[in-house]
Design an enzyme around this catalytic site. Structure first.
Site, PDB file in Angstrom:
ATOM      1  N   ASP B 392      18.097  67.646   5.806  1.00 45.43           N
ATOM      2  CA  ASP B 392      18.096  66.395   5.043  1.00 45.43           C
ATOM      3  C   ASP B 392      17.722  65.203   5.938  1.00 45.43           C
ATOM      4  OD1 ASP B 392      18.394  64.902   2.762  1.00 45.43           O
ATOM      5  OD2 ASP B 392      20.583  64.988   2.711  1.00 45.43           O
ATOM      6  N   GLU B 395      14.677  59.625   7.413  1.00 43.10           N
ATOM      7  CA  GLU B 395      14.029  58.358   7.058  1.00 43.10           C
ATOM      8  C   GLU B 395      14.729  57.126   7.627  1.00 43.10           C
ATOM      9  OE1 GLU B 395      15.742  60.171   4.982  1.00 43.10           O
ATOM     10  OE2 GLU B 395      14.420  61.219   3.595  1.00 43.10           O
ATOM     11  N   ASP B 459      15.657  62.900  -4.367  1.00 44.11           N
ATOM     12  CA  ASP B 459      16.819  62.693  -5.224  1.00 44.11           C
ATOM     13  C   ASP B 459      16.440  62.063  -6.552  1.00 44.11           C
ATOM     14  OD1 ASP B 459      18.029  63.485  -2.881  1.00 44.11           O
ATOM     15  OD2 ASP B 459      18.775  61.500  -2.368  1.00 44.11           O
TER      16      ASP B 459
END
Lengths: 669, 669
Positions: B392, B395, B459
Site C-alpha cells: 500500500d 504517495e 480506493d
C-alpha cells in the site's frame, strides 16, 4: 505629500516614498517583470472564472537609469522592453514592445505589515497573507468553500464565490508602513500578499501609472486617496434623519409604511424597488427591467409620492444599466443603436440575468449615456418624483462585447461601474438635484466615489455566517472607507435567502442595531420576501426596529457634522479605529468594530445567541457605555451586556456631543 | 520504430516522428520555454496543494541548429539557455543556465485528437480538453466538486480531490495521431490539453529527455511503451484461477472463508490485511503498521497458512513503506539510521496518517532498502508463509524531507512508488519467488510496472458515482493499460464508506460481475466493515458472488493465454477496444467497456437500477452474447437485458476459445 525618490544603487535602484523603501530592483532580484498572456474568461451570470494562458514572463534584470527615467530590458544586449519615469506621485509606465500585455511588480514587505483596501472587501479588512484578484463580479453566495450554502450555490449556479469576490474591487492598498499604492488600470489585476519575501502585483496590461502616496498618519493617507479618487458630496439630510424603509408589495407598501410609522418608527424614505413591476424567477421575485413607473402595480403613484413628500418622506426606486428584451426601452435603445453589440454580428449583445435576457446600454457612446441619463433616469424617475434609487449592477459587462468607442471588453469590464455611476450622477445634475437626490451602488471601481454618493454592501445572506453574513458589512465599510469612500450602508436584514436559509427575528434585530449606526438605515425585504420574516411581521421585531430608527434619527446632528468632516477631509463616517487612534497599535488590527466618527465606538453584535459582547476601546480616552452609562478607560477590551436592543456602543467622555449621546438611550424608549 | 527527425525551417525547426509533425518551433511561435519558479507545497494527509511562484518564463525564440543539436536562447544576442539533441527516440534536454528550473513544451495538436494515458486516470480515459497534473497523491474522496461527498471530504479532511487526482500519475500520453510522448522526469509536471492551438506540457525541472514513440498501430505503441517502462512478469496461476477473498476479522476470517467455500465459491486466496493487528480511528478500522504477524489477532497463523496452502488457497497480507512510531520496527529502523530525516534536525521525519504518526523508511539508503526487503518483507512475510500482499501507499513522501542520497524531496516524491515497488520485487526475488508470490499496488509512476506485477485501482467510494464509484475502475484499467501495464484489478465492493454512504447488495453484485472479468478477482471489506454489507452478509449476494467466482475460474485457461500474450507484447488483459479493433473508429471513443483480450467484449453495468444495458461491439466480427447466445454483427451499439448475474459480455464468433465461452453461462449455474 512626501515625494517619491528614485535612488540608483549598484546595478539597480531603490524607490522610496519619504524614507519608506517601496521597491528594490537589482539584476539578481528584479522588482519589475513584463510578459505576454492570453486571458481565458468563463462567465456565468456575473460569476467570472478567469485564467491566463501565459506565454512569457521576462524579469527585467537590466536597468539603465537616466535621472528619473529607468529603461528596462531582459539583458544588456537586448531591446528595452519597458520604461518608467518617476515623479513626485509615483511612476509612469510605458511599454516599448507592443506585444507585451502582462506586468508584475514586486514590492518590499516587512514582517507584521498590514494591508488594507482593495476596494470594498467583505471578508478581510487586513489583506496580509492572502491573494486578491481585482475584477468586479457577483460577490458570491456563501463565499466560504467549507459551508453548505457555498457548495450548493457553486453546484447549482457556479455562484458560491470566495473570500475575495466583490462587487467593488479597486487596485489600491494602504500599507501599515504608511504608504498607499494604486495601479492606474482597469485591466484585471491581482494583489498577492502571500509571500513573506515581497508583495506581488499582477496586471493584465501594462498599466499607465503606479501611483504612490505617503503620509505620516493613516488619516492623511485616506485624505489623499479621497482627493485622488473623488471626494463625495455631502449626504442629503433626509437620507440620515430617519430610516428608509424598503417595501415591494405594490400599493400595499403604503399601508405597511403607515403601520411602521404608527409603531413609532422615524421614517424619511420609502424605497419601492418594485415600482417598475415584478418578474418571478426560481431565485425569487425579481424586477421588471424596463425603467418606468408601473401604474398597474402602483396606481396613482405620482400623486402618492407627492403626498409622502409633503410629510417629509421621500420616495425611492430602482434602476440598473440593463434593459430587458421584453420591455419598451429595449426597443427604443436598440432602434437608436444605443446597445452594445456582439463581436460576431450586428446584433445587441444579450446577457443572461437568470431566466431573462437583457441588452446593455453602451455608455461609451455619449448619445447613449445621455439618453439613459436624460430620457430614462431624468424623465422616468426624477421628473416623476423619485428622490433616490438603488443603481444596481454594473459588474456584468461581458469581455467579448463590441463597444461604441472600441474599448476592449477586458478593459471596459472593470471600468463599467464607475461609468454607470457617472451616468446616474449626470442625470441628477441635469435636474439640479445634486446633494438632494441620492443613489446607491454595490458595484464600484477606481473613481466610483467621485460620482456615487453612497455605497451599499451588496447581497449578504440572511444570516450570521462569517463570510456572507451580517459581519461582512463592517469589513466592507472599513475597507472602502480606507480608500476614501465616506458613506456606506447595507441591506438591513440581508438579502439572499436560499436553500431554506431564512431570517430569524434575532437577525433582523441585530441588523437594525448595526444599521442605526450607519449613515443610511435602509431595510430590504430580500430576494424571497414571502418566505422571510419582515420588520412588520412580528410586533417585537417591529418595536425594536422603531426604537432603533429613533436612535438613528437622534444621531442626525452628529452625523451631519461627520458629513461635513467627510466633505472636508475625506474621512469615512464608519472608520477603522486607527484613523483616530493611530498611536494605540492595538487599534490597527480591529476588524469587527468601527469608529462612528471620532466620538463613538460601535461594536455590533454579529453572532447569534450573544448575551454579552467584547469590544476594544482605544487608549487615550475614557469611554461611556451607551446603555448603562458605565465608564471604561481605553486601551483595553471590555465585555458588556448586549441584549437585543442594546448594541455595544461607547461614546467618548468629553465629546462635544456628550449630551446628545447621553440622551440616545432615552430616545430608544 | 519510426525515427524522430529534426527539420530546420526558416528561423526555427520542425520535429517529426515518421510523417507526424510533433513540434513546430518558430521565432514568432516558439515551442520551447524555460523559466524559474519556487514551488509552494501544502500537504494534508496525502492530499497535496501545489502552486508555483513563477518568476520567469522565457520563450526561446532564437534557435541555432547544427545537425541534430539545437541551441536555444531568448534572443540572438543573449546567452544560450537550453540545448536539445535529437536522436531516434526523442531528444535530450540540457539546461545551460543553472538557475533554470521550469520547462514548457508546446506540441502540435489536431482537431479531434484523442489523448490517452497519464498513468492511471480514474475519471477520463480521453484526456483531451482537460488539464492533468502529474503528482502522486491520495486520489480524493468523491473527486467531483458538485457532489456532497466531495464537499464533505474537502471540508473535513481537505480530501475531496478532483478528476485528475490519482495514486499513479505518469508523464506519458498516447495520441490518436499515432505517437506517444514521455517526459523523463520525476518532478511535478502537468499536461494541459485545453488549448485548441497546442498541448502545453509544464515541468518543474529541466527534464533529462523528451521521449517520442511512433507506430502505425496503437497496439504497436503500447508494445513500445511496455518495453520502455517494464514488461511485467506473468501473473501466477493461483492469482486468476479463483477469487482472493479479503477478510479482516482476525481468526473469524477463517470460518467466514469456509462459509464462502461452502456456498460454492471458487477461492484460491485469503487476504487478511489485519494480519498485523488493528488500530481504530475516526476514519474506520485501520491496521497496525508494524509489519509482522499478530499472533493475538491470528493465533497459530503460520500453521493455518500451511493448511490453506495444502488446499490450494494462498494467504496474503499487507505492508506499506511506513512504520508506526509505536511499533517495534520503527525503533529498529530508527536505531539503525534507516529513516528519512527532517530537514531542520537529526530526527526522523514523522508523517501524520490520520490520528497516528509514522516514520518513512529511506529507500535511497541501500542498506535501509535491503533491510526492508530482507528483514521485513523477506523474514516477516515471505518466510512466514505469505504468498502475497497489498503493497500500500507510496504517495506520501513529503517534499521537505532529508534523504540519504541527497535527492530533493520535490524530485523524490514522484519517484517513491517505483522505488517502493522495487523493494517489494527485490524481497520476492531474494526468496526465489518471482512469478509465484504476488504484490499489488495503487501508487505508481514511470517504471512501476517493471517491478510491480499487479495494479489495483485504489480506493473507490462504495457507490456508482461518476468520478469515484465502480465505473472509475474501467477507465483506470484502460489508461494504465495504454501505457503497457498488463494487469489491473480493484477492490470488489469498493473501499471508502463515509457520511452514511454504504454498500448496497446491488453494488456488491455489480462489482462481483466486473471483478470476474478482471485478471484478479479480489474482495475488500472496506474502511468500515461493520457498517457495510459484506459478501457473506446476505445469502443472495453470497450466491451471486460464488457464481461469479466460478465464471472467473472457468476463464482461467483463456486468461493464461492473455498473460502469455502480455509477456510477449505488453498488451494489457483489459484493454481499450481500439487496440484490437483500430480500423473501427467508433471504438476509439469507448471509455466504459473493455476488450478482455481480443475475444471478449465486457461492458460492465456501472449504474444503479439498470435492467438493460448498451454496449458497442466492434466492426469486423460477429459477437455472441454470453448469457442469451444471441448473435450480433459488430459495428453497432446493441442493448441487452442485464439483470443481476448477467453482466453484458460478448464473445467473438470464431474464437479459439468459443467452447470455453459457450460453457461459461453453465459454470455460473
Amino acid at each position: 505629500m512626501t515625494a517619491v525618490r528614485l535612488v540608483p544603487d549598484g546595478d539597480g535602484f531603490d524607490l522610496l516614498a519619504g524614507d519608506t523603501l517601496l521597491l528594490r530592483h537589482r539584476s539578481d532580484a528584479p522588482a519589475l517583470f513584463v510578459g505576454a498572456g492570453d486571458a481565458d474568461v468563463d462567465m456565468y451570470r456575473g460569476n467570472y472564472f478567469l485564467s491566463d494562458r501565459l506565454s512569457a514572463r521576462i524579469p527585467l534584470v537590466h536597468a539603465s537609469i537616466d535621472r528619473e527615467t529607468v529603461t528596462l530590458a531582459a539583458s544588456s544586449s537586448t531591446p528595452a522592453l519597458l520604461r518608467i519615469v518617476v515623479d513626485d506621485t509615483g511612476f509612469a509606465v510605458e511599454r516599448l514592445d507592443p506585444d507585451l500585455n502582462r506586468f508584475w511588480l514586486r514590492c518590499v514587505t516587512e514582517a507584521g505589515e498590514r494591508l488594507w483596501g482593495g476596494g470594498e472587501q467583505m471578508s478581510y479588512f487586513d489583506m496580509a497573507g492572502r491573494r486578491f484578484p481585482m475584477w468586479t463580479s457577483e460577490p458570491g453566495v456563501g463565499r466560504d468553500k467549507s459551508t453548505l450554502m457555498t457548495f450548493q450555490s457553486d453546484r447549482d449556479g457556479r455562484s458560491g464565490g470566495d473570500y475575495w469576490n466583490t462587487n467593488y474591487p479597486q487596485p489600491t492598498y494602504v500599507s501599515s508602513r504608511h504608504y498607499a499604492l494604486h495601479l492606474d488600470t482597469t485591466a484585471y489585476s491581482c494583489f498577492d500578499f502571500r509571500d513573506p519575501a515581497h508583495h506581488e502585483i499582477e496586471c493584465w496590461e501594462i498599466p499607465a501609472r503606479v501611483e504612490l502616496f505617503a503620509a505620516a498618519r493613516f488619516a492623511g493617507l485616506v485624505e489623499q486617496l479621497s482627493t485622488r479618487f473623488g471626494r463625495q458630496p455631502r449626504l442629503p439630510g433626509w437620507a440620515y434623519e430617519g430610516a428608509i424603509v424598503g417595501l415591494k408589495q405594490g400599493a400595499d407598501s403604503f399601508s405597511r409604511l403607515e403601520t411602521m410609522i404608527a409603531a413609532g418608527a422615524a421614517i424619511t424614505g420609502l424605497w419601492c424597488e418594485d415600482w417598475v413591476g415584478l418578474r418571478v424567477t426560481s431565485f425569487g421575485k425579481r424586477l421588471f427591467w424596463d425603467w418606468k413607473a408601473n401604474e398597474a402595480r402602483y396606481p396613482g403613484l405620482r400623486r402618492r409620492i407627492a403626498e409622502l413628500d409633503d410629510r417629509g418622506i421621500r420616495f425611492l426606486g430602482y434602476v440598473n444599466p440593463y434593459l430587458a428584451v421584453d420591455g419598451s426601452l429595449f426597443v427604443e435603445a436598440a432602434d437608436a443603436g444605443y446597445l452594445a453589440l456582439r463581436l460576431d454580428e450586428d446584433r445587441p449583445y444579450l446577457v443572461d440575468f437568470g431566466e431573462f435576457d437583457c441588452g446593455i446600454v453602451d455608455f461609451t457612446n455619449p448619445e447613449a449615456a445621455d439618453w439613459f441619463a436624460d430620457r430614462v433616469i431624468g424623465r422616468e424617475m426624477l421628473d416623476y418624483g423619485l428622490s433616490g434609487w438603488m443603481a444596481d449592477f454594473g459588474e456584468y459587462l461581458p469581455t467579448d462585447v463590441r463597444l461604441h468607442d472600441g474599448t476592449d471588453g477586458m478593459l471596459a469590464h472593470n471600468a463599467w461601474p464607475t461609468i454607470w455611476a457617472e451616468v446616474n450622477a449626470r442625470a441628477i445634475e441635469s435636474r439640479g438635484r445634486t446633494g438632494d437626490a441620492l443613489f446607491f451602488m454595490r458595484a464600484g471601481f477606481t473613481g466610483v466615489g467621485r460620482h456615487c454618493p453612497l455605497l451599499w454592501a451588496g447581497d449578504q445572506c440572511v444570516d450570521f455566517s462569517r463570510h456572507d453574513g451580517i459581519g461582512t458589512v463592517i469589513r466592507a465599510a472599513l475597507s472602502s472607507g480606507m480608500l476614501g469612500n465616506a458613506y456606506h450602508h447595507s441591506d438591513l436584514g440581508g438579502y439572499t435567502s436560499l436553500y431554506g436559509n431564512v431570517r430569524t427575528p434575532e437577525l433582523l434585530m441585530r441588523w437594525s442595531e448595526l444599521s442605526a449606526f450607519s449613515p443610511v438605515m435602509r431595510s430590504h425585504e430580500g430576494n424571497r420576501p414571502d418566505e422571510n420574516l419582515q420588520l412588520d411581521g412580528d410586533p417585537v421585531v417591529l418595536a425594536h426596529f422603531a426604537r432603533m430608527t429613533r436612535v438613528h434619527a437622534a444621531l442626525a446632528p452628529y452625523v451631519k457634522e461627520l458629513c461635513e468632516e467627510a466633505a472636508a477631509t475625506g474621512l469615512p463616517l464608519q472608520r477603522p479605529l486607527m484613523l483616530d487612534w493611530e498611536d494605540d497599535p492595538a487599534c490597527w488590527g480591529v476588524e469587527t468594530q468601527f469608529g462612528y466618527g471620532r466620538d463613538l465606538i460601535v461594536a455590533p453584535v454579529i453572532e447569534a445567541d450573544a448575551e454579552r459582547w467584547s469590544a476594544y476601546l482605544p487608549a487615550g480616552a475614557t469611554w461611556v457605555h451607551l446603555w448603562s452609562g458605565g465608564r471604561h478607560e481605553g486601551g483595553r477590551t471590555v465585555e458588556v451586556a448586549a441584549p437585543l436592543g442594546e448594541p455595544p456602543v461607547f461614546w467618548r467622555d468629553g465629546s462635544d456631543h456628550a449630551a446628545l449621546f447621553a440622551a440616545l438611550a432615552e430616545a430608544a424608549r
